[in-house]
Design a protein around this motif. Structure first.
Motif, PDB file in Angstrom:
ATOM      1  N   GLU A  86      -4.416  14.804   8.458  1.00  0.00           N
ATOM      2  CA  GLU A  86      -5.610  15.618   8.233  1.00  0.00           C
ATOM      3  C   GLU A  86      -5.622  16.189   6.816  1.00  0.00           C
ATOM      4  OE1 GLU A  86      -6.270  16.986  12.905  1.00  0.00           O
ATOM      5  OE2 GLU A  86      -5.581  18.459  11.427  1.00  0.00           O
ATOM      6  N   SER A  87      -4.472  16.622   6.325  1.00  0.00           N
ATOM      7  CA  SER A  87      -4.394  17.180   4.975  1.00  0.00           C
ATOM      8  C   SER A  87      -4.734  16.138   3.921  1.00  0.00           C
ATOM      9  CB  SER A  87      -2.991  17.737   4.712  1.00  0.00           C
ATOM     10  OG  SER A  87      -2.674  18.765   5.616  1.00  0.00           O
ATOM     11  N   ARG A  88      -4.243  14.927   4.101  1.00  0.00           N
ATOM     12  CA  ARG A  88      -4.542  13.866   3.139  1.00  0.00           C
ATOM     13  C   ARG A  88      -6.035  13.559   3.116  1.00  0.00           C
ATOM     14  NH1 ARG A  88      -0.967   8.755   3.410  1.00  0.00           N
ATOM     15  NH2 ARG A  88      -1.234   8.802   1.150  1.00  0.00           N
ATOM     16  N   SER A  89      -6.649  13.555   4.306  1.00  0.00           N
ATOM     17  CA  SER A  89      -8.093  13.316   4.367  1.00  0.00           C
ATOM     18  C   SER A  89      -8.871  14.455   3.728  1.00  0.00           C
ATOM     19  CB  SER A  89      -8.526  13.119   5.824  1.00  0.00           C
ATOM     20  OG  SER A  89      -8.023  11.900   6.337  1.00  0.00           O
ATOM     21  N   LEU A  90      -8.425  15.687   3.937  1.00  0.00           N
ATOM     22  CA  LEU A  90      -9.113  16.830   3.329  1.00  0.00           C
ATOM     23  C   LEU A  90      -8.974  16.820   1.813  1.00  0.00           C
ATOM     24  CD1 LEU A  90      -8.177  19.629   5.885  1.00  0.00           C
ATOM     25  CD2 LEU A  90     -10.480  18.732   5.449  1.00  0.00           C
ATOM     26  N   LEU A  91      -7.799  16.460   1.304  1.00  0.00           N
ATOM     27  CA  LEU A  91      -7.631  16.362  -0.143  1.00  0.00           C
ATOM     28  C   LEU A  91      -8.552  15.284  -0.724  1.00  0.00           C
ATOM     29  CD1 LEU A  91      -3.761  16.765  -0.432  1.00  0.00           C
ATOM     30  CD2 LEU A  91      -5.459  18.241  -1.529  1.00  0.00           C
ATOM     31  N   HIS A  92      -8.661  14.173  -0.012  1.00  0.00           N
ATOM     32  CA  HIS A  92      -9.572  13.120  -0.464  1.00  0.00           C
ATOM     33  C   HIS A  92     -11.014  13.624  -0.465  1.00  0.00           C
ATOM     34  CE1 HIS A  92     -11.075   9.141  -1.262  1.00  0.00           C
ATOM     35  NE2 HIS A  92     -11.794   9.133  -0.154  1.00  0.00           N
ATOM     36  N   TRP A  93     -11.385  14.393   0.551  1.00  0.00           N
ATOM     37  CA  TRP A  93     -12.734  14.971   0.601  1.00  0.00           C
ATOM     38  C   TRP A  93     -12.965  15.931  -0.572  1.00  0.00           C
ATOM     39  CZ3 TRP A  93     -14.757  19.919   0.990  1.00  0.00           C
ATOM     40  CH2 TRP A  93     -16.120  19.998   1.305  1.00  0.00           C
ATOM     41  N   LEU A  94     -11.958  16.760  -0.863  1.00  0.00           N
ATOM     42  CA  LEU A  94     -12.094  17.713  -1.967  1.00  0.00           C
ATOM     43  C   LEU A  94     -12.275  16.988  -3.297  1.00  0.00           C
ATOM     44  CD1 LEU A  94      -9.332  20.296  -0.964  1.00  0.00           C
ATOM     45  CD2 LEU A  94     -11.799  20.756  -1.077  1.00  0.00           C
ATOM     46  N   GLU A  95     -11.579  15.875  -3.473  1.00  0.00           N
ATOM     47  CA  GLU A  95     -11.621  15.162  -4.747  1.00  0.00           C
ATOM     48  C   GLU A  95     -12.828  14.234  -4.847  1.00  0.00           C
ATOM     49  OE1 GLU A  95      -6.736  15.119  -5.218  1.00  0.00           O
ATOM     50  OE2 GLU A  95      -7.795  13.295  -4.602  1.00  0.00           O
ATOM     51  N   ALA A  96     -13.057  13.439  -3.800  1.00  0.00           N
ATOM     52  CA  ALA A  96     -14.077  12.399  -3.882  1.00  0.00           C
ATOM     53  C   ALA A  96     -15.461  12.879  -3.481  1.00  0.00           C
ATOM     54  CB  ALA A  96     -13.673  11.214  -2.995  1.00  0.00           C
ATOM     55  N   GLU A  97     -15.542  13.795  -2.526  1.00  0.00           N
ATOM     56  CA  GLU A  97     -16.830  14.268  -2.031  1.00  0.00           C
ATOM     57  C   GLU A  97     -17.255  15.581  -2.690  1.00  0.00           C
ATOM     58  OE1 GLU A  97     -18.716  12.525   0.200  1.00  0.00           O
ATOM     59  OE2 GLU A  97     -17.215  10.932   0.050  1.00  0.00           O
ATOM     60  N   ALA A  98     -16.355  16.570  -2.682  1.00  0.00           N
ATOM     61  CA  ALA A  98     -16.706  17.874  -3.247  1.00  0.00           C
ATOM     62  C   ALA A  98     -16.557  17.907  -4.764  1.00  0.00           C
ATOM     63  CB  ALA A  98     -15.853  18.969  -2.611  1.00  0.00           C
ATOM     64  N   GLY A  99     -15.702  17.050  -5.315  1.00  0.00           N
ATOM     65  CA  GLY A  99     -15.606  16.917  -6.764  1.00  0.00           C
ATOM     66  C   GLY A  99     -14.776  17.964  -7.483  1.00  0.00           C
ATOM     67  N   TYR A 100     -13.773  18.541  -6.809  1.00  0.00           N
ATOM     68  CA  TYR A 100     -12.939  19.554  -7.472  1.00  0.00           C
ATOM     69  C   TYR A 100     -12.129  18.925  -8.608  1.00  0.00           C
ATOM     70  CZ  TYR A 100     -13.973  23.264  -4.166  1.00  0.00           C
ATOM     71  OH  TYR A 100     -14.611  24.244  -3.447  1.00  0.00           O
ATOM     72  N   GLY A 101     -11.979  19.695  -9.681  1.00  0.00           N
ATOM     73  CA  GLY A 101     -11.298  19.188 -10.869  1.00  0.00           C
ATOM     74  C   GLY A 101      -9.792  19.109 -10.745  1.00  0.00           C
ATOM     75  N   LYS A 102      -9.209  19.943  -9.900  1.00  0.00           N
ATOM     76  CA  LYS A 102      -7.774  19.897  -9.608  1.00  0.00           C
ATOM     77  C   LYS A 102      -7.602  20.241  -8.133  1.00  0.00           C
ATOM     78  CE  LYS A 102      -6.163  21.600 -14.150  1.00  0.00           C
ATOM     79  NZ  LYS A 102      -5.307  22.607 -14.838  1.00  0.00           N
ATOM     80  N   THR A 103      -6.528  19.720  -7.524  1.00  0.00           N
ATOM     81  CA  THR A 103      -6.235  20.047  -6.137  1.00  0.00           C
ATOM     82  C   THR A 103      -4.742  20.309  -5.970  1.00  0.00           C
ATOM     83  OG1 THR A 103      -6.027  17.702  -5.558  1.00  0.00           O
ATOM     84  CG2 THR A 103      -8.171  18.751  -5.156  1.00  0.00           C
ATOM     85  N   GLY A 104      -4.414  20.968  -4.862  1.00  0.00           N
ATOM     86  CA  GLY A 104      -3.015  21.249  -4.562  1.00  0.00           C
ATOM     87  C   GLY A 104      -2.818  21.441  -3.074  1.00  0.00           C
ATOM     88  N   ILE A 105      -1.561  21.547  -2.684  1.00  0.00           N
ATOM     89  CA  ILE A 105      -1.184  21.732  -1.280  1.00  0.00           C
ATOM     90  C   ILE A 105      -0.037  22.737  -1.237  1.00  0.00           C
ATOM     91  CG2 ILE A 105       0.430  19.776  -1.326  1.00  0.00           C
ATOM     92  CD1 ILE A 105      -1.751  20.287   1.688  1.00  0.00           C
ATOM     93  N   CYS A 106      -0.129  23.699  -0.321  1.00  0.00           N
ATOM     94  CA  CYS A 106       0.957  24.669  -0.191  1.00  0.00           C
ATOM     95  C   CYS A 106       1.141  25.013   1.281  1.00  0.00           C
ATOM     96  CB  CYS A 106       0.693  25.925  -1.013  1.00  0.00           C
ATOM     97  SG  CYS A 106      -0.534  27.049  -0.311  1.00  0.00           S
ATOM     98  N   GLY A 107       2.258  25.627   1.587  1.00  0.00           N
ATOM     99  CA  GLY A 107       2.521  26.071   2.949  1.00  0.00           C
ATOM    100  C   GLY A 107       3.791  26.879   2.973  1.00  0.00           C
ATOM    101  N   LEU A 108       3.915  27.697   4.014  1.00  0.00           N
ATOM    102  CA  LEU A 108       5.078  28.560   4.146  1.00  0.00           C
ATOM    103  C   LEU A 108       5.919  28.102   5.321  1.00  0.00           C
ATOM    104  CD1 LEU A 108       5.122  32.347   3.629  1.00  0.00           C
ATOM    105  CD2 LEU A 108       6.187  31.425   5.681  1.00  0.00           C
ATOM    106  N   SER A 109       7.226  27.972   5.106  1.00  0.00           N
ATOM    107  CA  SER A 109       8.184  27.589   6.137  1.00  0.00           C
ATOM    108  C   SER A 109       7.848  26.183   6.656  1.00  0.00           C
ATOM    109  CB  SER A 109       8.181  28.646   7.251  1.00  0.00           C
ATOM    110  OG  SER A 109       9.312  28.513   8.077  1.00  0.00           O
TER     111      SER A 109
END
Length: 359
Positions: free
Chosen positions: A186-209
């Motif tokens: 799901e995260s990989r698909s959301l990152l693809h959506w952010l980059e290809a569909e929403a057009g964000y200039g930079k992306t990242g992923i974070c999480g705790l524990s």
């Protein structure tokens, strides 16, 4: 001398918290229903598919199209929540409980800033983080840096929690692998959506524990450079369940009884089997991210859940990555060091190039 005493205090706090939360009989332990039968065999195969050669497979991932609603908006920011059908493989969807098959996501973003001039970071859930609120509070102050926050609700958590599950205590070992594999897809698909569909200039992923382990895997598998930020995270689930505090809230006897087909298994053999299964989550076996300099680990000096050696193993496996230490234990750092987490997010994003469309 004072710092040593404080370090001991933080470490002891983790164990006191763990004793109250996990060693008492007030709640159900992890894996009370055993290994998960045929589901575990399936998940072992599916997780193995994530290993080193997998970063070029199945890309682009299945497209997600969240259906959005506005929760609130001000003059400068907007919070939306979206729902979408999990984009996972049909075998995984069938293995999921019905409650987990639809995903929820929140997106907190500045208004009136073109996405191409913004960054967006996907925040993944740690153990027991059932809601959006804590991660939105972490990301909220980043709005002034033109950094949006996307929060994914994990399968088995929140509205996606199965009706028979109590709290965060997963009922089977297979559920832990399933939660991880679905979160990654799901995260990989959301990152693809952010980059290809929403057009964000930079992306990242974070999480705790636990979310940090998943974030490390996603950052490793992404085909282009992104900011990768594992916070208070081990290199493998083995550390949490076989070495850290979680070993005291694992239903070892239930796992031994469920392995009755292997007559006469001792508890030590059961522990070794769990260690073998969870070794599939060893992130040191995953590829080095495309820009390891945009990988920043934030770890605690006196963590009763995550030993230092685990953090350093992953840093050694990913040359160029950075470890930042905050003073405290797992619990106290979770509560007191949000500023350090935010600074790491900003710094990691600053180590990325903007997409070519901005040049």
């Amino acid at each position: 001398m004072v710092s040593i005493n404080l370090g001991v205090l933080h470490y002891v706090l983790d164990h006191i918290y763990g004793t109250f939360l996990h060693r008492t009989k007030l709640g159900t332990p992890f894996f009370s229903k055993g290994w998960g039968g045929s589901k575990l065999d399936l998940l072992e195969r599916m997780v193995k598919q994530l290993f080193p050669e997998a970063e070029t497979q199945n890309w682009p991932p299945s497209i997600v199209k969240p259906v959005w609603r506005t929760v609130w908006e001000t003059k400068t920011a907007c919070l939306r929540e979206g729902v979408f059908r999990t984009p996972c493989d049909e075998q995984l969807i069938n293995a999921l409980p019905p409650e987990s098959r639809n995903a929820r996501v929140a997106l907190l973003a500045p208004k009136f800033v073109p996405p191409q001039k913004m960054a967006c970071v996907v925040h993944l859930a740690g153990t027991g983080d059932h809601t959006f609120e804590r991660r939105l509070r972490l990301g909220g102050p980043l709005l002034k840096e033109n950094i949006a926050t996307m929060v994914l609700e994990s399968p088995f958590y929140g509205n996606r929690r199965p009706s028979l599950q109590r709290g965060a205590k997963l009922r089977c070992v297979s559920d832990l692998l399933l939660l991880g594999r679905v979160t990654i897809d799901e995260s990989r698909s959301l990152l693809h959506w952010l980059e290809a569909e929403a057009g964000y200039g930079k992306t990242g992923i974070c999480g705790l524990s636990m979310g940090g382990v998943h974030a490390a895997m996603v950052g490793s598998l992404h085909p282009t450079p992104i900011a990768t930020l594992p916070f208070l995270a081990p290199h493998s689930a083995v550390v949490a369940f076989c070495e850290g505090v979680f070993q005291y809230c694992t239903a070892w006897e239930a796992l031994r009884e469920d392995a009755a087909q292997k007559a006469g298994m001792t508890l030590e053999q059961v522990r070794e089997r769990l260690r073998s299964v969870l070794s599939l989550t060893d992130v040191t076996q995953f590829p080095v991210p495309k820009n390891p300099h945009a990988v920043i680990f934030v770890s605690a000096t006196d963590d009763g859940y995550i030993p230092k050696h685990s953090v350093l193993e992953l840093q050694r496996a990913w040359p160029g990555s950075e470890v930042r230490w905050v003073t405290g234990g797992h619990v106290s750092s979770f509560l007191l060091h949000n500023d350090a987490f935010r600074k790491a997010i900003v710094d990691a994003l600053n180590r990325l190039e903007w997409k070519e469309s901005l040049l």
